[in-house]
Design a protein around this motif. Structure first.
Motif, PDB file in Angstrom:
ATOM      1  N   ARG A  37      73.257 -69.201   7.720  1.00 43.38           N
ATOM      2  CA  ARG A  37      71.628 -69.264   8.900  1.00 43.38           C
ATOM      3  C   ARG A  37      72.605 -70.542   9.215  1.00 43.38           C
ATOM      4  O   ARG A  37      72.147 -71.484   8.611  1.00 43.38           O
ATOM      5  CB  ARG A  37      70.470 -68.990   8.757  1.00 43.38           C
ATOM      6  N   HIS A  96      69.435 -72.488  11.769  1.00 42.62           N
ATOM      7  CA  HIS A  96      68.544 -73.466  12.253  1.00 42.62           C
ATOM      8  C   HIS A  96      68.163 -73.469  13.281  1.00 42.62           C
ATOM      9  O   HIS A  96      68.963 -74.892  14.173  1.00 42.62           O
ATOM     10  CB  HIS A  96      67.482 -74.517  11.195  1.00 42.62           C
ATOM     11  N   VAL A 151      71.984 -76.372  10.658  1.00 45.53           N
ATOM     12  CA  VAL A 151      71.534 -77.021  11.750  1.00 45.53           C
ATOM     13  C   VAL A 151      71.529 -76.847  13.299  1.00 45.53           C
ATOM     14  O   VAL A 151      73.516 -77.087  13.576  1.00 45.53           O
ATOM     15  CB  VAL A 151      70.701 -78.316  12.192  1.00 45.53           C
ATOM     16  N   HIS A 200      60.402 -73.755  18.314  1.00 44.63           N
ATOM     17  CA  HIS A 200      61.304 -74.222  17.403  1.00 44.63           C
ATOM     18  C   HIS A 200      61.110 -74.680  15.937  1.00 44.63           C
ATOM     19  O   HIS A 200      61.326 -74.203  14.847  1.00 44.63           O
ATOM     20  CB  HIS A 200      62.450 -74.700  17.577  1.00 44.63           C
ATOM     21  N   LEU A 228      63.345 -77.258   5.730  1.00 46.76           N
ATOM     22  CA  LEU A 228      63.819 -75.926   5.559  1.00 46.76           C
ATOM     23  C   LEU A 228      63.913 -74.816   4.850  1.00 46.76           C
ATOM     24  O   LEU A 228      64.095 -73.714   4.746  1.00 46.76           O
ATOM     25  CB  LEU A 228      65.326 -76.485   6.952  1.00 46.76           C
ATOM     26  N   LEU A 284      61.595 -72.147   4.405  1.00 46.43           N
ATOM     27  CA  LEU A 284      62.640 -71.518   5.269  1.00 46.43           C
ATOM     28  C   LEU A 284      63.255 -70.055   4.242  1.00 46.43           C
ATOM     29  O   LEU A 284      63.757 -69.700   4.351  1.00 46.43           O
ATOM     30  CB  LEU A 284      62.753 -71.342   6.412  1.00 46.43           C
ATOM     31  N   ASP A 342      65.965 -72.570   3.000  1.00 45.52           N
ATOM     32  CA  ASP A 342      67.262 -71.626   3.444  1.00 45.52           C
ATOM     33  C   ASP A 342      68.122 -72.856   1.687  1.00 45.52           C
ATOM     34  O   ASP A 342      68.020 -73.496   1.802  1.00 45.52           O
ATOM     35  CB  ASP A 342      67.413 -72.374   4.181  1.00 45.52           C
TER      36      ASP A 342
END
Ligand code: NAD
Length: 341
Positions: A2, A4, A33, A63, A290, A294, A296
């Motif tokens: 992923r 971000h 990122v 965002h 993050l 999230l 992650d």
């Protein structure tokens, strides 16, 4: 993997130099990122735009995470601080600044490990100033129960999550009985009713500052209103090596903006000597955010690698001028990159 989208505001003064160095380090570490570059401050003005363009605010709302370089504010005249506007408009009500010794940066104290939590939206930063008479001007200090209770809750919740044992409120409620009084009573109530397990202390700020410089290890988490938080952040930076080594984050319900405590340092801007470490550390806080918010794990692992690399660089004497070393901004970033494992 992923990635971000992260809003990147280079800012002005040393901002573009330290953000470029930070971007290099994150790219080399494989941080998940994708930068969405936006303008604010003098850089926006130079392009004939508002000092805080609406599309920058919209991008952060969209965002939800931003990394920001410092923005200059004219002293005694001119436009309202971009930083203050940003925090108010996005309601980024909690500023967090971890202040810790780094093993490679020896200072007078070796056991500093404290967190500053600063209320970020009101106090003397209300921006309400009036000319009362030809002789007198006035600045209004604002405190609301909503904001005082909100930051107290935030600080106790944060302390619980980070296993911090003690919260100290610095105040001047002996003089400002209504505004600082409200701040203090709110923190006291949240402690008594919801977090009696956390040790709680109140200190009048002048005595608190003396105790800080005598023995900072007696403090764990400091909770302060806006202006005190600003001043005490720089004081605490001085305990661990200066503004080059203290990161920060501004949190709200609708997003988080990560930025160093330091300003745009016009005295060294454009010379390639600014220490990018405080912004690199802020980016590490961002990656941990993050990871936590999230979920992650890759972002968390990346944060650990960058942290290990800058610690090793410092321990091996790879430092910028402000820390007594010979390196410039880019050279320090390269030293960190070379030590990424
Ligand atoms: P400053 O933090 O910019 O600088 C204070 C001193 O620390 C200067 O001597 C500077 O050279 C040094 N310094 C700061 N950061 C450094 C770094 N990364 N590496 C090496 N040395 C560093 O404070 P100031 O000079 O009082 O303020 C300059 C401008 O920055 C003002 O317009 C102020 O409003 C603004 N400011 C912005 C922010 C922000 O954007 N969040 C924060 C604080 C100040």
């Amino acid at each position: 993997m992923r990635t971000h989208p992260i809003v990147l505001i280079p800012g002005d003064g040393i901002g573009p130099e330290v953000t470029a160095a930070t971007k290099r380090v994150l790219a080399a570490a494989g941080a998940p990122v994708e930068w969405v570059e936006c303008q604010a401050g003098l850089a926006a003005l130079a392009q004939g735009r508002e000092v805080l363009p609406q599309d920058t605010l919209d991008a952060i709302e969209r965002h939800r995470v931003a990394l920001k370089g410092p923005c200059t504010t004219p002293v005694g005249e001119g436009f309202t601080s971009v930083n203050v506007q940003l925090r108010k408009q996005l309601n980024l009500y909690a500023a967090v600044r971890p202040v810790r010794n780094l093993t490679g940066v020896p200072t007078r104290f070796s056991d500093v490990d404290l967190i500053i939590v600063r209320e970020n939206t009101e106090g003397l930063y209300s921006g309400v100033e009036n000319q009362i008479t030809e002789d007198a001007v006035m600045s209004m200090k604002v405190a609301t129960q909503t904001a005082c209770v909100r930051i107290a809750h935030w600080a106790f919740r944060f302390a619980t999550r980070r296993r911090r044992k003690k919260i100290t409120v610095f105040h001047k409620a002996n003089i400002m009985k209504m505004t600082d009084g409200l701040f203090l009573r709110s923190a006291r109530r949240v402690h008594q009713h919801e977090y009696p397990n956390i040790e709680y202390q109140e200190l009048i700020i002048d005595a608190g500052c003396m105790k800080l410089v005598q023995d900072p290890s007696q403090f764990d988490l400091l909770l302060l209103e806006n202006l005190y938080g600003d001043v005490v952040s720089d004081l605490c930076a001085g305990l661990v090596g200066g503004l080059g080594v203290v990161p920060g984050a501004n949190y709200g319900e609708r997003g988080a903006v990560f930025e160093a405590v330091h300003g745009s340092a016009p005295d060294i801007a454009g010379k390639g000597v600014a220490n990018p470490l405080a912004l690199i550390m802020s980016a590490v806080m961002m990656l941990n955010h993050l990871a936590e918010d999230l979920d992650d794990a890759a972002a968390g692992a990346c944060a650990e690698r960058i942290k290990a690399a800058y610690n090793q660089a410092l321990e091996e004497g790879q430092k910028t001028r402000d820390l007594g070393g010979p390196l410039g901004t880019d050279q320090f970033a390269s030293a960190v990159i070379e030590r990424l494992r």
